[in-house]
Design an enzyme around this catalytic site. Structure first.
Site, PDB file in Angstrom:
ATOM      1  N   ASP A  12      -6.771   2.219  36.815  1.00 48.65           N
ATOM      2  CA  ASP A  12      -8.122   1.912  36.354  1.00 48.65           C
ATOM      3  C   ASP A  12      -8.304   0.438  35.999  1.00 48.65           C
ATOM      4  OD1 ASP A  12      -6.442   2.091  34.130  1.00 48.65           O
ATOM      5  OD2 ASP A  12      -7.417   3.859  33.318  1.00 48.65           O
ATOM      6  N   ASN A  45      -7.822  12.298  23.635  1.00 49.25           N
ATOM      7  CA  ASN A  45      -8.682  13.430  24.001  1.00 49.25           C
ATOM      8  C   ASN A  45      -8.238  14.067  25.322  1.00 49.25           C
ATOM      9  OD1 ASN A  45      -9.401  11.475  25.819  1.00 49.25           O
ATOM     10  ND2 ASN A  45     -11.527  11.275  25.158  1.00 49.25           N
ATOM     11  N   HIS A  77      -7.450  12.413  28.121  1.00 45.75           N
ATOM     12  CA  HIS A  77      -7.840  11.732  29.357  1.00 45.75           C
ATOM     13  C   HIS A  77      -6.621  11.168  30.090  1.00 45.75           C
ATOM     14  CE1 HIS A  77      -8.565   7.795  26.957  1.00 45.75           C
ATOM     15  NE2 HIS A  77      -7.689   7.437  27.882  1.00 45.75           N
ATOM     16  N   GLU A 130     -12.357  10.948  31.507  1.00 49.08           N
ATOM     17  CA  GLU A 130     -12.643  11.493  30.185  1.00 49.08           C
ATOM     18  C   GLU A 130     -12.951  12.991  30.291  1.00 49.08           C
ATOM     19  OE1 GLU A 130     -12.102   9.789  27.616  1.00 49.08           O
ATOM     20  OE2 GLU A 130     -13.228   7.907  27.468  1.00 49.08           O
TER      21      GLU A 130
HETATM   22  C1  GLP Z   1      -6.274   3.973  28.229  1.00 49.99           C
HETATM   23  C2  GLP Z   1      -5.803   3.987  29.674  1.00 49.99           C
HETATM   24  C3  GLP Z   1      -4.951   5.203  29.968  1.00 49.99           C
HETATM   25  C4  GLP Z   1      -3.896   5.371  28.890  1.00 49.99           C
HETATM   26  C5  GLP Z   1      -4.580   5.628  27.571  1.00 49.99           C
HETATM   27  C6  GLP Z   1      -3.617   5.832  26.415  1.00 49.99           C
HETATM   28  O1  GLP Z   1      -7.488   4.578  28.022  1.00 49.99           O
HETATM   29  N1  GLP Z   1      -6.896   3.941  30.578  1.00 49.99           N
HETATM   30  O2  GLP Z   1      -4.364   5.064  31.248  1.00 49.99           O
HETATM   31  O3  GLP Z   1      -3.034   6.436  29.208  1.00 49.99           O
HETATM   32  O4  GLP Z   1      -5.392   4.502  27.271  1.00 49.99           O
HETATM   33  O5  GLP Z   1      -3.175   4.593  25.971  1.00 49.99           O
HETATM   34  P1  GLP Z   1      -2.015   4.316  24.955  1.00 49.99           P
HETATM   35  O6  GLP Z   1      -0.768   4.420  25.745  1.00 49.99           O
HETATM   36  O7  GLP Z   1      -2.268   2.924  24.456  1.00 49.99           O
HETATM   37  O8  GLP Z   1      -2.111   5.342  23.885  1.00 49.99           O
END
Ligand code: GLP
Length: 250
Positions: free
Chosen positions: A67, A136, A138, A143
């Protein structure tokens, strides 16, 4: 599904990096799908070390990221392009032209989504897709929703995701409200998937993803239907599963 409950973040990162390194050794021309966020930084640091010591080489590896924020240029410090350069690509011998992310500045979003889907298809889909998980449930930026969206799409970020990601920005106001994300279909087309999760804050999402019904209200739950998934997490992330479904962790 293979599950590894690790004592801490360091051992989670080491195991995840070892799995990715093994993929590269087995198939030096592999296509790797990468993720951003705090969770994979330890894995990336370890991959950087393995590359520096000559144990692996990214010279023939191609990468596609999940992304990118819509509206951020590749050189914006909070863009996912910048994150990947800093946390992984600059630590390896990968060729910059073999690293791909959605273009956050694309004016025609539909065309950009189509371009990204075609790119992944033309590469023959990813051999291994690394995933984190949002609070959540995702994955990428897919989402919770009322349906699973197959292809790359532009998503409106939820308030909770904006809040969670605001730690990387000066304030929540600075967080873009939209992002390009690989769709659930693209993610599921990976030949293997490696999901990593750290900390108590991920315990509910991980429980819903692995033990709850397969439903778009928890996008990560779709992984239950993939034939080759490995999940690595620390004890805290697995705490609810250990409490309620201990057999899953054997
Ligand atoms: C973001 C990214 C995801 C990632 C998520 C969790 O929203 N787009 O790919 O898995 O955050 O991030 P973290 O590893 O900082 O908890």
């Amino acid at each position: 599904m293979k599950i590894y409950v690790e004592n801490d973040y360091a051992s989670m990162s080491r195991r995840a990096a070892d799995i990715i390194a093994a993929e590269i050794k087995n198939n030096p021309n592999c296509v790797l799908g990468f993720a951003t966020g705090s969770t994979p930084t330890g894995t990336y640091a370890r991959l950087g070390e393995l590359c520096k010591s000559g144990e692996i080489s990214f010279k023939n590896v191609t990468t596609v990221n999940l992304d990118e924020y819509k509206g951020l240029s590749p050189d914006h410090p909070q863009s996912y392009r910048c994150f990947m350069n800093k946390n992984l690509f600059d630590l390896t011998d990968i060729l910059p032209e073999n690293t791909h992310l959605p273009n956050g500045l694309a004016e025609d979003s539909d065309a950009e989504c189509k371009r990204y889907d075609k790119l992944i298809k033309d590469l023959g889909n990813t051999d291994l897709q690394l995933l984190g998980i949002g609070h959540n449930g995702h994955i990428g930026f897919n989402e919770p929703n009322d349906r699973f969206i197959p292809g790359t799409n532009v998503i409106d970020l939820t308030e909770s995701t904006i809040q969670a990601n605001s730690r990387f920005f000066e304030s929540a106001q600075g967080v873009p409200t939209q992002a390009f994300t690989m769709g659930i279909g693209c993610i599921m087309s990976a030949k293997s998937i490696l999901m990593i999760a750290e900390g108590k804050g991920k315990a509910q999402a991980l429980y819903d993803a692995l033990c709850g019904p397969v439903a778009p209200s928890c996008p990560a739950s779709i992984l239950q239907l993939h034939p080759n998934v490995t999940v690595i997490g620390d004890k805290e992330a697995f705490s609810l599963i250990i409490e309620k479904e201990p057999k899953l962790c054997i």
